[in-house]
Design an enzyme around this catalytic site. Structure first.
Site, PDB file in Angstrom:
ATOM      1  N   LYS A 175       0.838  -1.199   0.000  1.00 53.01           N
ATOM      2  CA  LYS A 175       0.000   0.000   0.000  1.00 53.01           C
ATOM      3  C   LYS A 175       0.881   1.260   0.000  1.00 53.01           C
ATOM      4  O   LYS A 175       0.675   2.175  -0.769  1.00 53.01           O
ATOM      5  CB  LYS A 175      -0.916  -0.027   1.225  1.00 53.01           C
ATOM      6  CG  LYS A 175      -1.840   1.153   1.330  1.00 53.01           C
ATOM      7  CD  LYS A 175      -2.756   1.026   2.530  1.00 53.01           C
ATOM      8  CE  LYS A 175      -3.467   2.342   2.792  1.00 53.01           C
ATOM      9  NZ  LYS A 175      -4.269   2.335   4.008  1.00 53.01           N
ATOM     10  N   GLY A 214      -4.401  -1.952   5.527  1.00 53.83           N
ATOM     11  CA  GLY A 214      -3.610  -3.083   5.031  1.00 53.83           C
ATOM     12  C   GLY A 214      -4.198  -4.429   5.412  1.00 53.83           C
ATOM     13  O   GLY A 214      -4.336  -5.333   4.587  1.00 53.83           O
ATOM     14  N   ARG A 215      -4.606  -4.573   6.677  1.00 54.99           N
ATOM     15  CA  ARG A 215      -5.096  -5.882   7.132  1.00 54.99           C
ATOM     16  C   ARG A 215      -6.539  -6.146   6.721  1.00 54.99           C
ATOM     17  O   ARG A 215      -7.102  -7.187   7.069  1.00 54.99           O
ATOM     18  CB  ARG A 215      -4.893  -6.018   8.644  1.00 54.99           C
ATOM     19  CG  ARG A 215      -5.430  -4.886   9.478  1.00 54.99           C
ATOM     20  CD  ARG A 215      -4.943  -4.983  10.923  1.00 54.99           C
ATOM     21  NE  ARG A 215      -5.339  -3.841  11.734  1.00 54.99           N
ATOM     22  CZ  ARG A 215      -4.657  -2.713  11.835  1.00 54.99           C
ATOM     23  NH1 ARG A 215      -3.549  -2.546  11.142  1.00 54.99           N
ATOM     24  NH2 ARG A 215      -5.068  -1.739  12.627  1.00 54.99           N
ATOM     25  N   HIS A 268      -2.179 -33.065  19.587  1.00 54.59           N
ATOM     26  CA  HIS A 268      -0.960 -33.794  19.965  1.00 54.59           C
ATOM     27  C   HIS A 268       0.170 -32.835  20.304  1.00 54.59           C
ATOM     28  O   HIS A 268       1.335 -33.212  20.283  1.00 54.59           O
ATOM     29  CB  HIS A 268      -0.568 -34.751  18.835  1.00 54.59           C
ATOM     30  CG  HIS A 268      -1.687 -35.701  18.526  1.00 54.59           C
ATOM     31  ND1 HIS A 268      -1.874 -36.875  19.222  1.00 54.59           N
ATOM     32  CD2 HIS A 268      -2.722 -35.608  17.659  1.00 54.59           C
ATOM     33  CE1 HIS A 268      -2.973 -37.475  18.763  1.00 54.59           C
ATOM     34  NE2 HIS A 268      -3.504 -36.713  17.827  1.00 54.59           N
ATOM     35  N   LYS A 297       9.974   0.081  12.887  1.00 52.46           N
ATOM     36  CA  LYS A 297      10.476   0.405  11.542  1.00 52.46           C
ATOM     37  C   LYS A 297      11.558   1.475  11.625  1.00 52.46           C
ATOM     38  O   LYS A 297      12.599   1.379  10.985  1.00 52.46           O
ATOM     39  CB  LYS A 297       9.329   0.899  10.639  1.00 52.46           C
ATOM     40  CG  LYS A 297       8.343  -0.173  10.227  1.00 52.46           C
ATOM     41  CD  LYS A 297       7.329   0.417   9.237  1.00 52.46           C
ATOM     42  CE  LYS A 297       6.201  -0.543   8.962  1.00 52.46           C
ATOM     43  NZ  LYS A 297       5.097   0.046   8.220  1.00 52.46           N
TER      44      LYS A 297
HETATM   45  O1  F6P Z   1       2.904  -4.117   9.801  1.00 50.71           O
HETATM   46  C1  F6P Z   1       2.548  -2.787   9.595  1.00 50.71           C
HETATM   47  C2  F6P Z   1       1.941  -2.611   8.280  1.00 50.71           C
HETATM   48  O2  F6P Z   1       1.756  -1.256   8.143  1.00 50.71           O
HETATM   49  C3  F6P Z   1       0.633  -3.389   8.118  1.00 50.71           C
HETATM   50  O3  F6P Z   1      -0.463  -2.742   8.642  1.00 50.71           O
HETATM   51  C4  F6P Z   1       0.595  -3.562   6.642  1.00 50.71           C
HETATM   52  O4  F6P Z   1      -0.315  -4.538   6.253  1.00 50.71           O
HETATM   53  C5  F6P Z   1       2.035  -3.922   6.371  1.00 50.71           C
HETATM   54  O5  F6P Z   1       2.773  -3.090   7.228  1.00 50.71           O
HETATM   55  C6  F6P Z   1       2.494  -3.757   4.956  1.00 50.71           C
HETATM   56  O6  F6P Z   1       2.381  -2.435   4.540  1.00 50.71           O
HETATM   57  P1  F6P Z   1       2.457  -2.042   3.011  1.00 50.71           P
HETATM   58  O7  F6P Z   1       1.324  -2.707   2.297  1.00 50.71           O
HETATM   59  O8  F6P Z   1       2.357  -0.555   2.988  1.00 50.71           O
HETATM   60  O9  F6P Z   1       3.786  -2.526   2.462  1.00 50.71           O
END
Ligand code: F6P
Length: 525
Positions: free
Chosen positions: A201, A262-263, A379, A490
């Site tokens: 994204k 994103g999620r 298991h 990050k």
């Molecule tokens: O893990 C943080 C995050 O911002 C997620 O919310 C997102 O899905 C992922 O990184 C990847 O982000 P991008 O699609 O911008 O590369």
């Protein structure tokens, strides 16, 4: 909305919870008083049945939980989400993933419909072999490079629906910054027949950037022609400038929008790998199943609303029963990636300690979500569920129909394992020969039974969990759609990388990090 613990419903629930904490409370006895507990404590939506009868619930509990939902203005919050209000208030954005699965005829989002049409054209061309790679080679392998929401959803769905794969292209997923992930993936692939999807994204996530650079290097080292990249790279991103800068042809860039988190993005062009694997008709079925769950969530009364009831049960346990984790156990090999997918959806959304106004909440919010497929789990970690000291509610997921042909008897054995585990967790073994064999029971669970693992049903199932997360966030008064904690890691990783790269004594870092860097240099000079 306010702090849920200040509501009269919360206070009443606190008093009411004592009923279930009495020494002689037996979950199984809740079934004795009535012969229709299942009818009162189960919900059905199309091909999905939620049995929540094996929980610490009676009619009074249900009523108080619904009161809590009303006092936290859940109906208004559901309406706000569907209306596209900026419910992600820390970033002033809507969270309008439901618009991605709105059918064409009722959609107000022309850009969504146009993108689906573009995806369809692209998928058809790749599948028909008319999208050709370098030297007119047919594309046989597609590598999706992305991480988090740009990986987990497409990887889950592609794997789960492998029985629906059209077979024209093989999908691969690369997410990890560990260089061995991309290296091992590319080992058996031929550059002239491999297509890369760069799914990001933001188009600035470090893992994806580095893997994309490695992919381009691999491709060019074999094909030795800069122009070769144009038919071998497509991007899905909101940041088309960065994708173009990377060298991706603007006509190979599929858009994303601010209002798609994103999620929550597998329904957008991020789902392109899914469509390439199972075809566009099946991808549209996935969207249709999710849309149907959206309608249920939007319109059903709270007490009849599956995501709402599931969320309220979690809130009940988290708030009043010292619950620190929930296990999700699909009795389905096809859903082996579901726990990992749900971990991002759930924990990135609900791992918050301040409310929507930035004020410390002062109560427990999102618990740990974990799990793995049954019957394998029986298991390994099930021992802890049965006799460990933690209180861990379980969500079982099963399908009435086998995913493969000629396996009905074995599939019934799978179902027998699933249903008997929830029974064993509830009943326990309270009259054993030795104390080692004492199993307390009283462990609650939900069972989600679906008719079959189809694109439509899977769409409904995933949307169910998305909405469950939203309901919990509304009742806890937290923002489910930001993830500021992730950003800190990050930023620090850039600083540590610079220290690893620079010659000489690392500076400006704590003693632990500095010592680890020095050891790396010693072992890998
Ligand atoms: O893990 C943080 C995050 O911002 C997620 O919310 C997102 O899905 C992922 O990184 C990847 O982000 P991008 O699609 O911008 O590369």
């Amino acid at each position: 909305m306010n702090n849920p613990t200040d509501t009269s419903a919360w206070k009443a629930l606190l008093a009411h919870s004592k009923e279930f904490k009495q020494r002689d409370f037996r979950l199984s006895e809740l079934f004795h008083g009535s012969n229709n507990r299942f009818d009162s404590f189960s919900l059905r939506h199309e091909n999905l049945l939620l049995d929540y009868s094996r929980n610490y619930l009676n009619d009074a509990t249900k009523k108080l939980l619904i009161d809590l939902a009303h006092q936290q203005q859940l109906p208004q919050a559901i309406a706000a989400m569907f209306a596209g209000k900026a419910i992600n208030n820390s970033e002033q954005r809507a969270a309008l993933h439901v618009a991605l699965r709105e059918p064409g005829e009722s959609s107000e989002h022309g850009e969504v419909i146009d993108t689906l049409a573009r995806m369809e054209k692209f998928v058809n061309r790749v599948q028909a072999g008319s999208w050709s790679g370098f030297d007119s080679n047919r594309i046989t392998d597609v590598v999706n490079i992305g991480i988090g929401g740009s990986d987990l959803g497409p990887a889950l769905v592609t794997d789960a629906l492998s029985a629906f794969a059209t077979g024209q292209v093989k999908l691969h997923f690369v997410s990890n910054i560990d260089p061995s992930h991309i290296a091992t993936t590319l080992l058996d692939l031929q550059p002239e027949s491999t297509l890369f999807i760069i799914a990001s994204k933001s188009f600035c996530t470090e893992e994806t950037q580095r893997n994309a650079v490695a992919a381009r290097k691999w491709l060019l080292s074999k094909l030795e022609d800069e122009k070769a990249t144009s038919n071998h790279f497509v991007a899905i991103t909101k940041n088309s400038a960065a994708a173009t800068n990377f060298g991706i042809d603007p006509k190979n860039i599929f858009p994303l929008w601010d209002w798609v988190g994103g999620r929550y993005s597998l329904w957008s062009a991020i789902g392109l790998p899914i469509a390439l694997a199972i075809g566009m008709d099946n991808f549209r079925q996935l969207l249709a199943g999710a849309h149907s769950m959206d309608q249920h969530f939007k319109n059903a009364d709270l007490a009849d609303n599956m995501p709402v009831m599931m969320a309220l049960i979690t809130i009940w346990y988290r708030g009043f029963f010292d619950c620190h984790s929930t296990a999700v156990v699909p009795y389905s090999q096809g859903l082996k990636l579901l726990p990992a997918y749900l971990q991002q959806l759930y924990m990135e959304s609900l791992g918050k300690s301040v409310d929507v106004n930035g004020v410390a909440v002062g109560f427990d919010t999102g618990e740990v979500l974990w799990g793995g497929v049954g019957s394998d789990g029986q298991h390994s970690y099930f021992q802890l569920l049965h006799q460990g000291s933690d209180f861990i509610p379980v969500d079982f997921i099963a399908f009435a129909t086998a995913a493969v042909a000629d396996a009905q008897t074995q599939h019934r054995a799978l179902l027998a394992n699933c249903f008997s585990q929830s029974l064993a967790l509830m009943a326990g073994e309270t009259d054993p020969e030795s104390p080692h064999q004492y199993i307390a029971g009283n462990k609650p669970s939900n069972t989600l039974l679906l008719s079959a693992l189809t694109p439509y049903n899977l769409g409904s199932l995933i949307a169910l969990f998305e909405h469950k997360v939203y309901v919990q966030s509304v009742i806890w008064n937290i923002n489910a759609f930001d993830q500021w904690g992730v950003e800190l890691g990050k930023r620090l990783s850039r600083q540590v990388f610079d220290a690893l790269e620079a010659p000489g004594e690392p500076s400006g870092l704590d003693d632990s990090t500095t010592s680890l860097i020095k050891k790396v240099r010693e072992w890998n000079p």
